[in-house]
Design a protein around this motif. Structure first.
Motif, PDB file in Angstrom:
ATOM      1  N   LYS A  13       0.817  -1.210   0.000  1.00  0.00           N
ATOM      2  CA  LYS A  13       0.000   0.000   0.000  1.00  0.00           C
ATOM      3  C   LYS A  13       0.851   1.261   0.000  1.00  0.00           C
ATOM      4  O   LYS A  13       2.017   1.251   0.419  1.00  0.00           O
ATOM      5  N   ILE A  14       0.226   2.293  -0.500  1.00  0.00           N
ATOM      6  CA  ILE A  14       0.809   3.635  -0.441  1.00  0.00           C
ATOM      7  C   ILE A  14       0.282   4.307   0.816  1.00  0.00           C
ATOM      8  O   ILE A  14      -0.924   4.342   1.045  1.00  0.00           O
ATOM      9  N   GLU A  15       1.184   4.788   1.642  1.00  0.00           N
ATOM     10  CA  GLU A  15       0.789   5.411   2.899  1.00  0.00           C
ATOM     11  C   GLU A  15       0.179   6.784   2.610  1.00  0.00           C
ATOM     12  O   GLU A  15       0.883   7.748   2.281  1.00  0.00           O
ATOM     13  N   ALA A  16      -1.147   6.855   2.720  1.00  0.00           N
ATOM     14  CA  ALA A  16      -1.856   8.071   2.317  1.00  0.00           C
ATOM     15  C   ALA A  16      -1.404   9.296   3.112  1.00  0.00           C
ATOM     16  O   ALA A  16      -1.319  10.402   2.572  1.00  0.00           O
ATOM     17  N   ASN A  17      -1.109   9.072   4.397  1.00  0.00           N
ATOM     18  CA  ASN A  17      -0.756  10.234   5.228  1.00  0.00           C
ATOM     19  C   ASN A  17       0.669  10.718   4.987  1.00  0.00           C
ATOM     20  O   ASN A  17       1.126  11.671   5.622  1.00  0.00           O
ATOM     21  N   THR A  18       1.406  10.044   4.083  1.00  0.00           N
ATOM     22  CA  THR A  18       2.774  10.491   3.791  1.00  0.00           C
ATOM     23  C   THR A  18       2.878  11.163   2.428  1.00  0.00           C
ATOM     24  O   THR A  18       3.956  11.599   2.035  1.00  0.00           O
ATOM     25  N   VAL A  19       1.762  11.221   1.684  1.00  0.00           N
ATOM     26  CA  VAL A  19       1.808  11.824   0.350  1.00  0.00           C
ATOM     27  C   VAL A  19       1.949  13.348   0.483  1.00  0.00           C
ATOM     28  O   VAL A  19       1.146  14.006   1.147  1.00  0.00           O
ATOM     29  N   MET A  20       2.992  13.873  -0.135  1.00  0.00           N
ATOM     30  CA  MET A  20       3.230  15.322  -0.123  1.00  0.00           C
ATOM     31  C   MET A  20       3.243  15.821  -1.563  1.00  0.00           C
ATOM     32  O   MET A  20       3.959  15.283  -2.415  1.00  0.00           O
ATOM     33  N   VAL A  21       2.430  16.819  -1.831  1.00  0.00           N
ATOM     34  CA  VAL A  21       2.319  17.372  -3.181  1.00  0.00           C
ATOM     35  C   VAL A  21       2.815  18.814  -3.169  1.00  0.00           C
ATOM     36  O   VAL A  21       2.376  19.629  -2.344  1.00  0.00           O
ATOM     37  N   THR A  22       3.752  19.095  -4.056  1.00  0.00           N
ATOM     38  CA  THR A  22       4.206  20.478  -4.270  1.00  0.00           C
ATOM     39  C   THR A  22       3.597  20.962  -5.573  1.00  0.00           C
ATOM     40  O   THR A  22       3.905  20.424  -6.654  1.00  0.00           O
ATOM     41  N   ASP A  23       2.690  21.914  -5.502  1.00  0.00           N
ATOM     42  CA  ASP A  23       1.996  22.381  -6.694  1.00  0.00           C
ATOM     43  C   ASP A  23       2.954  23.097  -7.639  1.00  0.00           C
ATOM     44  O   ASP A  23       3.898  23.800  -7.216  1.00  0.00           O
ATOM     45  N   ALA A  24       2.706  22.910  -8.929  1.00  0.00           N
ATOM     46  CA  ALA A  24       3.453  23.671  -9.934  1.00  0.00           C
ATOM     47  C   ALA A  24       3.001  25.131  -9.899  1.00  0.00           C
ATOM     48  O   ALA A  24       1.829  25.426  -9.676  1.00  0.00           O
ATOM     49  N   THR A  25       3.932  26.026 -10.098  1.00  0.00           N
ATOM     50  CA  THR A  25       3.574  27.449 -10.014  1.00  0.00           C
ATOM     51  C   THR A  25       2.733  27.874 -11.203  1.00  0.00           C
ATOM     52  O   THR A  25       1.815  28.686 -11.070  1.00  0.00           O
TER      53      THR A  25
ATOM     54  N   THR B 114       5.786  13.414  -3.462  1.00  0.00           N
ATOM     55  CA  THR B 114       6.612  12.537  -2.629  1.00  0.00           C
ATOM     56  C   THR B 114       5.687  11.655  -1.803  1.00  0.00           C
ATOM     57  O   THR B 114       4.677  12.128  -1.280  1.00  0.00           O
ATOM     58  N   LEU B 115       6.046  10.364  -1.669  1.00  0.00           N
ATOM     59  CA  LEU B 115       5.210   9.454  -0.881  1.00  0.00           C
ATOM     60  C   LEU B 115       6.043   8.300  -0.341  1.00  0.00           C
ATOM     61  O   LEU B 115       7.180   8.083  -0.760  1.00  0.00           O
ATOM     62  N   ASN B 116       5.474   7.561   0.595  1.00  0.00           N
ATOM     63  CA  ASN B 116       6.093   6.349   1.149  1.00  0.00           C
ATOM     64  C   ASN B 116       5.186   5.150   0.872  1.00  0.00           C
ATOM     65  O   ASN B 116       3.963   5.280   0.817  1.00  0.00           O
ATOM     66  N   VAL B 117       5.807   3.986   0.716  1.00  0.00           N
ATOM     67  CA  VAL B 117       5.047   2.746   0.512  1.00  0.00           C
ATOM     68  C   VAL B 117       5.451   1.733   1.570  1.00  0.00           C
ATOM     69  O   VAL B 117       6.510   1.847   2.195  1.00  0.00           O
ATOM     70  N   SER B 118       4.606   0.726   1.769  1.00  0.00           N
ATOM     71  CA  SER B 118       4.911  -0.318   2.753  1.00  0.00           C
ATOM     72  C   SER B 118       4.254  -1.621   2.344  1.00  0.00           C
ATOM     73  O   SER B 118       3.379  -1.656   1.477  1.00  0.00           O
ATOM     74  N   GLY B 119       4.689  -2.696   2.991  1.00  0.00           N
ATOM     75  CA  GLY B 119       4.086  -4.007   2.786  1.00  0.00           C
ATOM     76  C   GLY B 119       4.583  -4.688   1.535  1.00  0.00           C
ATOM     77  O   GLY B 119       5.642  -4.363   0.985  1.00  0.00           O
ATOM     78  N   GLY B 120       3.782  -5.629   1.078  1.00  0.00           N
ATOM     79  CA  GLY B 120       4.169  -6.395  -0.090  1.00  0.00           C
ATOM     80  C   GLY B 120       5.309  -7.352   0.214  1.00  0.00           C
ATOM     81  O   GLY B 120       5.693  -7.570   1.364  1.00  0.00           O
ATOM     82  N   THR B 121       5.861  -7.919  -0.838  1.00  0.00           N
ATOM     83  CA  THR B 121       6.982  -8.855  -0.712  1.00  0.00           C
ATOM     84  C   THR B 121       8.124  -8.359  -1.568  1.00  0.00           C
ATOM     85  O   THR B 121       8.030  -8.309  -2.793  1.00  0.00           O
ATOM     86  N   SER B 122       9.200  -7.949  -0.905  1.00  0.00           N
ATOM     87  CA  SER B 122      10.363  -7.435  -1.614  1.00  0.00           C
ATOM     88  C   SER B 122      11.623  -8.018  -0.996  1.00  0.00           C
ATOM     89  O   SER B 122      11.933  -7.763   0.164  1.00  0.00           O
ATOM     90  N   GLN B 123      12.325  -8.861  -1.776  1.00  0.00           N
ATOM     91  CA  GLN B 123      13.558  -9.459  -1.268  1.00  0.00           C
ATOM     92  C   GLN B 123      14.654  -8.413  -1.092  1.00  0.00           C
ATOM     93  O   GLN B 123      15.515  -8.540  -0.233  1.00  0.00           O
TER      94      GLN B 123
END
Length: 244
Positions: A175-187, A197-206
């Motif tokens: 999943k994508i951690e919704a509370n970590t999504v940061m958006v910088t608007d284009a001017t 910018t965002l963070n992800v977690s879980g899944g299977t990753s060696q």
């Protein structure tokens, strides 16, 4: 002597008949199960030649029987070994298992391997019945299952049974951690100074890495948790782990 075999391995329902003939009446008979995990022994008294006494509910194995008569001054002693038979040990093991690849998937499987004595049985479905803790499943292979605990019981033609259980774990949810999504608007359009910018977690990753496929209305892609140089617009992300 005469014997009845035990019905199943480990069940103490065998029978051992002992008969003493000859010598001087007044006999003491001792018996002992050899190589037993726990002591199994005792003493019987016989008053006359030809008498028969039975031991019931005995385990399988080799018994040493010692007969002492009443001869004087030296008693006659006879030692014999008598075997109470029984079937080989029946076992079932859940092997060759596959855990569900992704969270919520039902692509796992388990295979029941039957061992008789020390030999793995080929084509066990022709000799044994299989009963899983899922109604209707009655073959050695249990397919298309999700995470959870599974149990199988096998039964042979004598009614002897063996069981085993196995737990298939759930893969962590990707999943994508919704509370970590940061958006910088284009001017403004054309400045290309927006960012996500965002963070992800879980899944299977060696390796601890994931595959990120970003898309925008220009059909451009970047592989990262940080996507910069963006114009105003709507962007989507497809996140993939090692198990796809």
């Amino acid at each position: 002597s005469d014997t009845d075999s035990v019905s199943c391995f480990g069940i103490e329902d065998g029978r051992l008949d002992l008969q003493v003939i000859g010598g001087i009446p007044g006999y003491t008979v001792t018996y002992e199960l050899l190589d037993a995990m726990a002591p199994f022994n005792g003493t019987l008294n016989f008053t006359q030649s030809g008498e028969v006494q039975s031991l019931t509910n005995v385990p399988s194995g080799a018994y040493q029987v010692r007969v002492t008569d009443s001869a004087q001054p030296t008693a006659n002693i006879v030692i014999d070994t008598i075997t109470v038979g029984g079937p080989l040990k029946l076992q079932v093991r859940l092997t060759d298992n596959q855990e569900p690849l992704c969270f919520g998937d039902t692509d796992g499987f388990l295979r029941a391997e039957v061992i008789l004595g020390t030999t793995t049985v080929n084509n066990p479905e022709s000799q044994f019945t299989f009963e899983w803790n899922i109604p209707g499943e009655n073959t050695p292979l249990l397919e298309n299952i999700g995470a959870g605990e599974y149990a199988v019981t096998i039964t042979d033609s004598r009614g002897c049974q063996a069981s085993d259980t196995e737990f298939l774990p759930e893969a962590p949810e990707l999943k994508i951690e919704a509370n970590t999504v940061m958006v910088t608007d284009a001017t403004c359009t054309g400045r290309m100074d927006g960012a996500i910018t965002l963070n992800v977690s879980g899944g299977t990753s060696q390796t601890g890495n994931y595959t990120f496929e970003w898309s925008n209305n220009l059909n451009e892609f970047q592989v990262a948790t940080f996507n910069s140089g963006l114009d105003p617009g709507t962007y989507s992300l497809t996140l993939t782990d090692d198990n796809n």
